[in-house]
Design a protein around this motif. Structure first.
Motif: not given
Length: 296
Positions: A44-52
């Motif tokens: 699973t890939i996530v992007a913790p930097a994103d505001d959403d």
């Protein structure tokens, strides 16, 4: 089945830019490498930097066997919402107890989350190949660096570095350019293994990064002109296609360990082996406890 979480440390704009140049974001590159090493794993890939971005709780992260934190152009010392979100995410990873691994900015995020410091490298950068990385006394016996020679080269490109490690961290490797090249961090119940270089990247991907940062490389004094940077990138492209070509090894000043894919990935492979050994030990522990229970 293993389930890995890959955390992008790039912002949305940086991910889009890397896809235009390299075909994949940093997280997608990490996932592709992990799929080659562990084809059976779910990723699973996530992007913790994103505001959403979804905000993970520690219990949610415990459902994963490991967390991998990517590199990026992120400056950990910048007090921005993107950086704060990623540090919070990394602190939650530590609190969850889920084993984690990171390279480049991934190491820097873990350091900041555990109380260490990161800085812009004073009047220098490391680009293309990190030379003569050497194990510390602690690193000689640490499983992260198993099967590494006493001194080795690795793919690298960074202008920031770890300035000071947090408490409960162990320095595992250094070189003349960057004092903290590999480390283990134990913090808030979690364990992180990290490197400043890029075991997940192939020579062709480093070539792309050199071209993108050619002006910075010239400014740092590593090359006289952008044409000189292009010459190195061209050699790395050729090495990507023909890793056994001795003339390329000589021209780049490297040995076969850098050219060989499995050798370049040594730290990632060691971390995955560590996960497997820990899982096996846990199964034996549960089995021994079950055997101690008398049947009704």
């Amino acid at each position: 089945m293993l389930h890995f979480l890959v955390a992008e440390s790039e912002t949305a704009d940086e991910r889009a830019a890397r896809r235009r140049h390299a075909g994949k974001s940093s997280g997608e590159t990490y996932a592709a490498t992990l799929r080659q090493l562990r084809p059976e794993a779910a990723i699973t890939i996530v992007a913790p930097a994103d505001d959403d971005a979804d905000i993970f709780q520690a219990d949610e992260l415990r459902r994963f066997d490991a967390v991998f934190v990517t590199g990026s152009p992120l400056h950990v010392y910048d007090d921005t919402p993107e950086v704060r979100r990623q540090i919070t995410f990394m602190q939650t990873v530590f609190a969850s107890g889920t084993p984690s691994f990171g390279s480049c900015a991934g190491l820097q995020l873990a350091v900041a989350a555990a109380g260490g410091t990161v800085r812009k490298m004073p009047e220098r950068m490391e680009a293309g190949i990190a030379r003569r990385i050497t194990k510390t006394a602690a690193g000689r016996d640490h499983p992260l660096l198993a099967n590494r020679a006493a001194c080795w080269d690795a793919p690298a490109i960074h202008g920031d570095e770890v300035e000071s490690l947090p408490a409960d961290a162990t320095l595992l490797a250094s070189n003349a350019v960057t004092a903290i090249q590999a480390a283990e961090i134990r913090h808030d119940g979690g364990v992180f293994w990290g490197v400043q270089y890029h075991p997940e990247l192939a020579p062709g991907e480093i070539a792309i990064a050199l071209r993108r940062q050619a002006a910075e490389i010239v400014k740092a004094g590593l090359a006289e002109t952008e044409t000189a940077v292009e010459r190195i990138a061209t050699l790395l492209d050729a090495l990507h296609d023909d890793p056994d070509r001795r003339s390329l090894l000589w021209a780049l000043g490297i040995d076969r360990a850098f050219a060989d894919e499995a050798s370049r990935r040594t730290e990632l492979i060691n971390f995955l082996d560590y996960l497997a050994a820990a899982a096996s030990q846990e199964r034996r522990h549960r089995s021994s406890h079950t055997a101690d229970v008398c049947p009704a």
